[in-house]
Scaffold this motif. Structure first.
Motif, PDB file in Angstrom:
ATOM      1  N   LEU A  12     -24.408  10.313   9.661  1.00  0.00           N
ATOM      2  CA  LEU A  12     -23.098  10.216   9.906  1.00  0.00           C
ATOM      3  C   LEU A  12     -22.298  10.742   8.564  1.00  0.00           C
ATOM      4  O   LEU A  12     -22.283   9.931   7.564  1.00  0.00           O
ATOM      5  CB  LEU A  12     -22.855   8.855  10.364  1.00  0.00           C
ATOM      6  N   GLN A  13     -21.564  11.752   8.588  1.00  0.00           N
ATOM      7  CA  GLN A  13     -20.815  12.199   7.411  1.00  0.00           C
ATOM      8  C   GLN A  13     -19.446  11.684   7.665  1.00  0.00           C
ATOM      9  O   GLN A  13     -18.850  12.079   8.458  1.00  0.00           O
ATOM     10  CB  GLN A  13     -20.873  13.690   7.249  1.00  0.00           C
ATOM     11  N   VAL A  14     -19.091  10.640   6.633  1.00  0.00           N
ATOM     12  CA  VAL A  14     -17.533  10.043   6.783  1.00  0.00           C
ATOM     13  C   VAL A  14     -16.845  10.541   5.697  1.00  0.00           C
ATOM     14  O   VAL A  14     -17.233  10.629   4.413  1.00  0.00           O
ATOM     15  CB  VAL A  14     -17.907   8.611   6.701  1.00  0.00           C
ATOM     16  N   GLN A  15     -15.498  10.785   5.961  1.00  0.00           N
ATOM     17  CA  GLN A  15     -14.725  11.383   4.830  1.00  0.00           C
ATOM     18  C   GLN A  15     -14.390  10.208   3.964  1.00  0.00           C
ATOM     19  O   GLN A  15     -14.428   8.860   4.449  1.00  0.00           O
ATOM     20  CB  GLN A  15     -13.225  11.765   5.446  1.00  0.00           C
ATOM     21  N   PRO A  16     -14.425  10.323   2.719  1.00  0.00           N
ATOM     22  CA  PRO A  16     -13.911   9.074   1.696  1.00  0.00           C
ATOM     23  C   PRO A  16     -12.563   8.921   2.050  1.00  0.00           C
ATOM     24  O   PRO A  16     -11.869   9.627   2.486  1.00  0.00           O
ATOM     25  CB  PRO A  16     -14.200   9.929   0.450  1.00  0.00           C
ATOM     26  N   TYR A  17     -12.461   7.502   1.514  1.00  0.00           N
ATOM     27  CA  TYR A  17     -10.982   7.143   1.603  1.00  0.00           C
ATOM     28  C   TYR A  17      -9.955   8.194   0.666  1.00  0.00           C
ATOM     29  O   TYR A  17     -10.302   8.076  -0.635  1.00  0.00           O
ATOM     30  CB  TYR A  17     -10.683   5.887   1.087  1.00  0.00           C
ATOM     31  N   ASN A  18      -9.105   8.802   1.230  1.00  0.00           N
ATOM     32  CA  ASN A  18      -8.060   9.592   0.354  1.00  0.00           C
ATOM     33  C   ASN A  18      -6.728   8.930   0.131  1.00  0.00           C
ATOM     34  O   ASN A  18      -6.167   8.564   1.043  1.00  0.00           O
ATOM     35  CB  ASN A  18      -8.006  11.160   1.021  1.00  0.00           C
ATOM     36  N   LEU A  19      -6.479   8.876  -1.124  1.00  0.00           N
ATOM     37  CA  LEU A  19      -4.861   8.239  -1.482  1.00  0.00           C
ATOM     38  C   LEU A  19      -3.935   9.245  -0.891  1.00  0.00           C
ATOM     39  O   LEU A  19      -4.108  10.637  -0.987  1.00  0.00           O
ATOM     40  CB  LEU A  19      -4.706   8.448  -3.031  1.00  0.00           C
ATOM     41  N   SER A  20      -3.084   8.643  -0.155  1.00  0.00           N
ATOM     42  CA  SER A  20      -1.952   9.334   0.299  1.00  0.00           C
ATOM     43  C   SER A  20      -1.044   9.959  -0.554  1.00  0.00           C
ATOM     44  O   SER A  20      -0.615   9.346  -1.473  1.00  0.00           O
ATOM     45  CB  SER A  20      -1.384   8.432   1.482  1.00  0.00           C
ATOM     46  N   HIS A  21      -0.674  11.212  -0.258  1.00  0.00           N
ATOM     47  CA  HIS A  21       0.575  11.924  -0.956  1.00  0.00           C
ATOM     48  C   HIS A  21       2.136  11.795  -0.198  1.00  0.00           C
ATOM     49  O   HIS A  21       2.776  12.650  -0.497  1.00  0.00           O
ATOM     50  CB  HIS A  21       0.412  13.146  -1.385  1.00  0.00           C
ATOM     51  N   ASP A  22       2.144  10.694   0.765  1.00  0.00           N
ATOM     52  CA  ASP A  22       3.006  10.610   1.643  1.00  0.00           C
ATOM     53  C   ASP A  22       4.094   9.837   0.783  1.00  0.00           C
ATOM     54  O   ASP A  22       3.756   8.417   0.559  1.00  0.00           O
ATOM     55  CB  ASP A  22       2.853  10.015   2.913  1.00  0.00           C
ATOM     56  N   ALA A  23       5.439  10.274   0.221  1.00  0.00           N
ATOM     57  CA  ALA A  23       6.666   9.519  -0.261  1.00  0.00           C
ATOM     58  C   ALA A  23       7.649   9.384   0.657  1.00  0.00           C
ATOM     59  O   ALA A  23       8.746   9.291   0.040  1.00  0.00           O
ATOM     60  CB  ALA A  23       6.701   9.855  -1.790  1.00  0.00           C
ATOM     61  N   TYR A  24       7.523   9.619   1.810  1.00  0.00           N
ATOM     62  CA  TYR A  24       8.664   9.583   2.867  1.00  0.00           C
ATOM     63  C   TYR A  24       8.944   8.233   3.204  1.00  0.00           C
ATOM     64  O   TYR A  24       8.176   7.373   3.181  1.00  0.00           O
ATOM     65  CB  TYR A  24       8.622  10.415   4.056  1.00  0.00           C
TER      66      TYR A  24
ATOM     67  N   ASP B 100      32.047  -8.745   3.978  1.00  0.00           N
ATOM     68  CA  ASP B 100      32.090  -9.056   2.664  1.00  0.00           C
ATOM     69  C   ASP B 100      30.712  -8.946   2.057  1.00  0.00           C
ATOM     70  O   ASP B 100      29.829  -8.843   2.519  1.00  0.00           O
ATOM     71  CB  ASP B 100      32.384 -10.736   2.342  1.00  0.00           C
ATOM     72  N   GLY B 101      31.087  -8.457   0.610  1.00  0.00           N
ATOM     73  CA  GLY B 101      29.850  -8.112  -0.254  1.00  0.00           C
ATOM     74  C   GLY B 101      29.171  -6.979   0.134  1.00  0.00           C
ATOM     75  O   GLY B 101      29.454  -6.020   0.850  1.00  0.00           O
ATOM     76  N   VAL B 102      28.146  -6.750  -0.705  1.00  0.00           N
ATOM     77  CA  VAL B 102      27.328  -5.279  -0.685  1.00  0.00           C
ATOM     78  C   VAL B 102      26.153  -5.494   0.059  1.00  0.00           C
ATOM     79  O   VAL B 102      25.269  -6.561   0.126  1.00  0.00           O
ATOM     80  CB  VAL B 102      26.735  -4.974  -2.217  1.00  0.00           C
ATOM     81  N   PRO B 103      25.862  -4.671   1.262  1.00  0.00           N
ATOM     82  CA  PRO B 103      24.781  -4.806   2.201  1.00  0.00           C
ATOM     83  C   PRO B 103      23.587  -4.721   1.410  1.00  0.00           C
ATOM     84  O   PRO B 103      23.316  -4.027   0.475  1.00  0.00           O
ATOM     85  CB  PRO B 103      25.012  -3.443   3.148  1.00  0.00           C
ATOM     86  N   GLY B 104      22.562  -5.430   2.064  1.00  0.00           N
ATOM     87  CA  GLY B 104      21.475  -5.595   1.309  1.00  0.00           C
ATOM     88  C   GLY B 104      20.611  -4.669   2.119  1.00  0.00           C
ATOM     89  O   GLY B 104      19.486  -5.177   2.979  1.00  0.00           O
ATOM     90  N   LEU B 105      20.561  -3.401   1.894  1.00  0.00           N
ATOM     91  CA  LEU B 105      19.776  -2.641   2.576  1.00  0.00           C
ATOM     92  C   LEU B 105      18.152  -2.337   2.221  1.00  0.00           C
ATOM     93  O   LEU B 105      17.817  -2.770   1.007  1.00  0.00           O
ATOM     94  CB  LEU B 105      20.139  -1.144   2.376  1.00  0.00           C
ATOM     95  N   VAL B 106      17.280  -2.261   3.257  1.00  0.00           N
ATOM     96  CA  VAL B 106      15.879  -2.495   2.898  1.00  0.00           C
ATOM     97  C   VAL B 106      15.356  -1.185   3.315  1.00  0.00           C
ATOM     98  O   VAL B 106      15.668  -0.405   4.421  1.00  0.00           O
ATOM     99  CB  VAL B 106      15.295  -3.595   3.972  1.00  0.00           C
ATOM    100  N   ALA B 107      14.368  -0.591   2.569  1.00  0.00           N
ATOM    101  CA  ALA B 107      13.517   0.622   2.738  1.00  0.00           C
ATOM    102  C   ALA B 107      12.073   0.553   3.250  1.00  0.00           C
ATOM    103  O   ALA B 107      11.464  -0.412   2.596  1.00  0.00           O
ATOM    104  CB  ALA B 107      13.591   1.473   1.533  1.00  0.00           C
ATOM    105  N   LYS B 108      11.746   1.172   4.267  1.00  0.00           N
ATOM    106  CA  LYS B 108      10.526   1.002   4.937  1.00  0.00           C
ATOM    107  C   LYS B 108       9.754   2.423   4.574  1.00  0.00           C
ATOM    108  O   LYS B 108      10.071   3.527   5.077  1.00  0.00           O
ATOM    109  CB  LYS B 108      10.296   0.764   6.376  1.00  0.00           C
ATOM    110  N   THR B 109       8.504   2.296   4.022  1.00  0.00           N
ATOM    111  CA  THR B 109       7.935   3.567   3.647  1.00  0.00           C
ATOM    112  C   THR B 109       7.068   4.003   4.943  1.00  0.00           C
ATOM    113  O   THR B 109       6.612   3.013   5.651  1.00  0.00           O
ATOM    114  CB  THR B 109       6.892   3.368   2.590  1.00  0.00           C
ATOM    115  N   GLN B 110       6.963   5.313   5.119  1.00  0.00           N
ATOM    116  CA  GLN B 110       5.683   5.974   6.226  1.00  0.00           C
ATOM    117  C   GLN B 110       4.543   5.334   5.899  1.00  0.00           C
ATOM    118  O   GLN B 110       3.773   5.002   6.676  1.00  0.00           O
ATOM    119  CB  GLN B 110       5.917   7.534   6.200  1.00  0.00           C
ATOM    120  N   ASN B 111       4.182   5.607   4.780  1.00  0.00           N
ATOM    121  CA  ASN B 111       2.763   5.007   4.151  1.00  0.00           C
ATOM    122  C   ASN B 111       2.948   3.712   3.631  1.00  0.00           C
ATOM    123  O   ASN B 111       3.542   3.606   2.748  1.00  0.00           O
ATOM    124  CB  ASN B 111       2.038   6.151   3.381  1.00  0.00           C
TER     125      ASN B 111
END
Length: 687
Positions: free
Chosen positions: A461-473, A516-527
């Motif tokens: 069983l040939q299994v792909q190694p874990y590859n670090l993602s280059h997804d920065a979206y 009132d105040g500055v909105p506390g925006l939150v970012a969610k990553t694809q990866n």
């Protein structure tokens, strides 16, 4: 005196004979549906050896000058030709020219990102048959990419079955003459139409089929338009349809017609096999369990020249996902000789015997929707071969693998078994590389298959190694604490900021005047393993930098960094603002691309909400507005009703239109209110 005269006459006769064109070097096989599959076979069908370097091999497109300006022209402004090499081609010998790719497959083997889907670019057997391989560019000038000359790549760059190949002989006295050609119809003012042509009664054959010259043809013919015929009998050409698809045959086995030309016949000796029971009389093929559909069945046959085939799936839906041969499938055999001979054999899939211990992949897609031998491949949406793949080596251990050197990392054992078929009378189990039973697979695990007679076969069983993602979206930028009354309106998708798109990096966000105040925006990553650094806004009334929230996203492998900026703009208190009700205007218009698609954008330049349901958008050739509005409102105009559109409304359905044409009704799916400074986008697509 008489002897001298006789010798002079003989010498003149020999010289004249030497200057005669050799019309028995002809094109005997051609595939030109697209460049990656393209090849041309040239055969010496005469009785004399011929020097190939006297001949020019050329290509004519529908955009060349008329044929009279190309043939016999000492210089071709398009340079779509080259001379064949210094080689003597003996009578009966063939010479093959084909496109070739080496860079992409080489990058695939090196696991270079971006080359995951180019493990193969064409059927690989052609590389061992072709006498000339024309290497096409694959990476925009990489110095390690082998690329043939401009002229050669132009010759092989065919597409859509619309091109012509020709052979032109250059004589020692400086004369030249075209001796043969294929697909030069020249029925469009001296050039081809930009389309595929019918051959031997097969519609679009130059695109969807392989053309093989009948062995009975012994001289070149410049009149392809008539030589193609209207049926199989009056055509110089044998047409073999590629029933499994017109392109993307990279993983298919090459037909045995290439590189040979002969008076082949179809008889009881055509198919010979030590594994498959061939009953020529009853037209049946009894195959052992585990023989696969499509080309695998021919790997068990003795290879003989002039043979092609098409595999036809049976119509049973329950068989549609299997890649093992199923009873009811059919194999059509074509033999190319003086004429086309063909027979269709019924396939009988035998039950597994007591020694059966192999596995066969099961397809991910429902191949039952592909009739007449349609593609049986496990594919993802990009069209790449995916997993599992099961090798069939003649010796040594076989491997279960997949695209990009392995099946997916951490694949679950039950998921793998779901896509494998074993003999019903066999058993299987996993042998763990580390001796620890797990729910998922590691590289080096074995799948052990035990036959009914206890014969064992193990698959690596040939299994792909874990590859670090280059997804920065980012997948979203949200305001979790947005007041409930604003959530889901004014462009907000729940608590996601309006118009968010992962590939858009700059936004202007209006903050309601009563918040009132500055909105506390939150970012969610694809990866989930990507990292985010936030630079918060410090004010809603300062400089642009003070009012901007920045999210700097770094991919898991640190190779890609993206920055998303959200500029906050505080909404003015309406009670302190002088109302400005402005008329809307078209801020962008894209009109009738390809005569079918139109898109537009209407902006509200005022500071008050604007209801576009009070306006009608009219697209018409009429310069008189009332006439344009009244046009196409008859009972017969239902299909053309949307050359006029009122945002927030829709035209009645076809049955109501037939009684009361030109009536609008509310469309609750469209919000016709455009906020200050915002735009309303509309479009029409002819589908």
């Amino acid at each position: 005196m008489k002897l001298k005269l006789l010798l002079s006459l003989m010498l003149m006769a020999m010289l004249l004979h030497a200057q005669e064109p050799y019309k028995s070097l002809i094109i005997t096989e051609a595939r030109f549906d697209q460049a990656n599959n393209a090849y041309c076979e040239i055969t010496n069908v005469g009785n004399e050896p011929v020097q190939l370097n006297q001949f020019k091999f050329g290509h004519i497109t529908p955009w060349n000058p008329p044929i009279s300006d190309v043939w016999n022209d000492p210089w071709d402004p398009y340079h779509r030709y080259f001379f064949l090499p210094d080689r003597i081609l003996q009578p009966g010998e063939s010479f093959v020219i084909a496109s070739a790719y080496d860079f992409g497959p080489r990058m695939y083997k090196k696991r270079v990102p971006g080359f995951e889907n180019v493990e193969r670019r064409k059927q690989t057997e052609i590389y061992g048959i072709a006498d000339i391989l024309i290497h096409l560019a694959e990476d925009n000038g990489d110095e390690t990419d082998s690329v043939s000359s401009f002229a050669m790549t132009e010759v092989i760059s065919v597409s859509g079955g619309r091109d012509c190949w020709y052979l032109e002989q250059h004589l020692e006295n400086g004369d030249s003459i075209v001796v043969d050609q294929v697909n030069g119809n020249f029925d469009n003012d001296g050039v081809n139409f930009a389309q595929a042509y019918d051959v031997a009664g097969v519609v679009g054959a130059t695109y969807n089929s392989l053309l093989v010259r009948k062995y009975s043809v012994k001289n070149g013919n410049l009149d392809f338009f008539n030589a193609r015929g209207v049926g199989a009998d009056d055509s110089e050409w044998i047409v073999i349809p590629r029933m499994y698809g017109y392109g993307n045959t990279d993983w298919r086995k090459l037909w045995w017609t290439v590189g040979n030309q002969g008076s082949y016949v179809l008889d009881e000796n055509t198919l010979e096999s030590d594994v498959i029971d061939v009953d020529f009389t009853n037209k049946t093929l009894t195959v052992p369990w585990g023989v696969r559909r499509l080309d695998d069945i021919m790997r068990y046959m003795v290879e003989k020249p002039g043979i092609a085939w098409n595999y036809n799936l049976n119509p049973n839906q329950e068989d549609s996902v299997y890649r093992s041969a199923r009873t009811g499938d059919k194999l059509t055999i074509y033999v190319c000789g003086d004429k086309l001979q063909m027979e269709t054999f019924n396939i009988i899939a035998a039950e597994p015997d007591e020694a059966a211990n192999i596995v066969v992949p099961v397809s991910h897609v429902n191949i039952g929707t592909f009739s007449q031998g349609g593609p049986i491949t496990t594919t993802n949406q990009s069209g790449m071969l995916d997993w599992p793949r099961v090798t069939k080596h003649e010796s040594g251990i076989d491997t279960i693998t997949g695209t990009w050197f392995g099946i997916p990392n951490a694949l679950r054992t039950d998921s793998l078994l779901k896509y494998l078929e074993k003999p019903a009378n066999a058993s299987w189990e996993f042998v763990w590389v580390d001796g620890i039973e797990r729910p998922d697979i590691k590289n080096g695990d074995l799948l052990k298959v035990t036959a009914q007679n206890n014969d064992v076969k193990e698959y690596f069983l040939q299994v792909q190694p874990y590859n670090l993602s280059h997804d920065a979206y980012l997948s979203a930028i949200t305001w979790p604490d947005i007041p409930k009354e604003y959530k889901g309106i004014f462009g907000w998708m729940g608590d996601t900021i309006p118009n968010f798109n992962p590939t858009t990096f700059n936004y202007r966000l209006q903050v309601p005047f009563d918040v009132d105040g500055v909105p506390g925006l939150v970012a969610k990553t694809q990866n989930l393993n990507a990292k985010v650094v936030v630079n918060r806004a410090v004010s809603l009334s300062g400089t642009t930098a003070d009012r901007t929230i920045s999210f700097t996203v770094t991919a898991e492998d640190d190779s890609v960094i993206y920055t998303y900026n959200v500029e906050l703009v505080k909404e003015k208190d309406p009670s302190k603002t002088q109302p400005y009700f402005a008329e809307p205007f078209l801020s962008e218009l894209f009109y009738w691309d390809q005569w079918t698609n139109s898109f537009g954008e209407i902006v509200n330049p005022g500071n008050q909400a604007l209801d576009l349901s009070n306006y009608m958008i009219v697209m018409s050739y009429s310069a008189d507005l009332p006439t344009a509005v009244r046009s196409r409102m008859e009972v017969t105009d239902w299909l053309d009703r949307y050359d006029k559109y009122v945002p927030g409304y829709k035209w009645v359905d076809e049955s109501d239109w037939a009684v009361k044409p030109g009536i609008l009704e509310r469309d609750l799916n469209v919000n016709s209110i455009v906020l200050p400074g915002d735009v309303f986008c509309f479009g029409a697509i002819n589908s």
